[in-house]
Scaffold this motif. Sequence first.
Motif, PDB file in Angstrom:
ATOM      1  N   TRP A 154       0.811  -1.214   0.000  1.00 29.62           N
ATOM      2  CA  TRP A 154       0.000   0.000   0.000  1.00 29.62           C
ATOM      3  C   TRP A 154       0.844   1.264   0.000  1.00 29.62           C
ATOM      4  N   ASN A 155       1.902   1.296   0.795  1.00 35.90           N
ATOM      5  CA  ASN A 155       2.733   2.499   0.930  1.00 35.90           C
ATOM      6  C   ASN A 155       3.891   2.535  -0.066  1.00 35.90           C
ATOM      7  N   LYS A 156       4.019   1.518  -0.909  1.00 33.16           N
ATOM      8  CA  LYS A 156       5.156   1.450  -1.817  1.00 33.16           C
ATOM      9  C   LYS A 156       4.766   1.597  -3.282  1.00 33.16           C
ATOM     10  N   VAL A 157       3.519   1.295  -3.625  1.00 36.12           N
ATOM     11  CA  VAL A 157       3.118   1.244  -5.024  1.00 36.12           C
ATOM     12  C   VAL A 157       3.066   2.638  -5.643  1.00 36.12           C
ATOM     13  N   GLN A 158       3.468   2.697  -6.923  1.00 35.51           N
ATOM     14  CA  GLN A 158       3.333   3.931  -7.712  1.00 35.51           C
ATOM     15  C   GLN A 158       2.857   3.549  -9.112  1.00 35.51           C
ATOM     16  N   TYR A 159       2.167   4.507  -9.792  1.00 36.68           N
ATOM     17  CA  TYR A 159       1.464   4.205 -11.039  1.00 36.68           C
ATOM     18  C   TYR A 159       2.049   4.923 -12.264  1.00 36.68           C
ATOM     19  N   TYR A 160       3.235   5.501 -12.177  1.00 38.48           N
ATOM     20  CA  TYR A 160       3.719   6.381 -13.254  1.00 38.48           C
ATOM     21  C   TYR A 160       4.945   5.845 -13.987  1.00 38.48           C
ATOM     22  N   HIS A 161       5.827   5.154 -13.318  1.00 40.25           N
ATOM     23  CA  HIS A 161       7.063   4.677 -13.935  1.00 40.25           C
ATOM     24  C   HIS A 161       6.986   3.158 -14.073  1.00 40.25           C
ATOM     25  N   ALA A 162       6.622   2.725 -15.282  1.00 33.33           N
ATOM     26  CA  ALA A 162       6.363   1.296 -15.498  1.00 33.33           C
ATOM     27  C   ALA A 162       7.612   0.443 -15.428  1.00 33.33           C
ATOM     28  N   ASN A 163       8.803   1.044 -15.590  1.00 34.65           N
ATOM     29  CA  ASN A 163      10.038   0.266 -15.582  1.00 34.65           C
ATOM     30  C   ASN A 163      10.565   0.006 -14.174  1.00 34.65           C
TER      31      ASN A 163
END
Length: 216
Positions: A154-163
Motif C-alpha cells: 500500500w505504501n510502496k506502489v506507484q502508477y507512473y514509472h512502469a520500468n
Amino acid sequence: MPNKKHVVEEEDDDEQWNHKSLDVLNMKKNLFINICQSLSIILMLIIIIIIPISQVFVGWHYSDACPINQSIPYYLIVAGIVGLLLIILIFVCQLMIRTFSRKMFDNVIDRANSNRTTTLVGCGVCSIMCINLSLFIFLLGWSIAGWVWVLGVWNKVQYYHANNNDYCHPIVYKYTFSLLLLTISFQIILFCFVCRKTCVRIMTLRKKETITTDES
C-alpha cells in the motif's frame, strides 16, 4: 313487483362477475410480480456474472503490469475463474431443484420408485452444494490472501514509472482493492442479515415456548 327468483339470479350473476373480475386482477397482479421477479433475477445474474468475467479479463490482460507484486493479477484470474464456476454450479443446483421437484412424481415409474428418484436428485444436489461450499471457503481464504498482497504494498506502489520495480498498473491495483472492499462489505451485510434472521427465529421459538408453558 319484480320476481324474487329473478332478483336472486341477478345477485348471483353480479357476485360471479365480481369474483371473475377479482380473479382477473389477481392473475394480472401475479403475472406482474413474476415478471418483476424474473427481471430482477436476470439483472442480478448478469451483474454477478460480469464481476468474475471482468476479474479474469483484467488479471489476464495486465498479468505482467504489476512488478511490485505479480500475485495481484494472478489473484484476479483465480478468483474470477472460481467465482464463475461457483455461479454456474449454483445455477445448475437451482435448476435441478426446480425441474425435478415438478417432474419427480409425474409418471407411474417415479410413483412406483419414488425413493430411487428422490435419492438420485438428492445426491446430485447435495454433491453440488458440497462443491459450492468448498469453493466458497476457498474464495474466502483467497480473499484474505488478496488483502495481504494488496495492503502489503500500500505504501510502496506507484502508477507512473512502469520500468520500476514498485510499479503497478492503476487499473489492476485499484480494481483489486475496490473489489476486495466490495467483497468484505457484502460479507458483513450477509453476516448481519443471517444474525438478524437467527435472532428473530430464536425470539419466535421462545415466545412459542412461553405460550405453551402458560397454557399448560
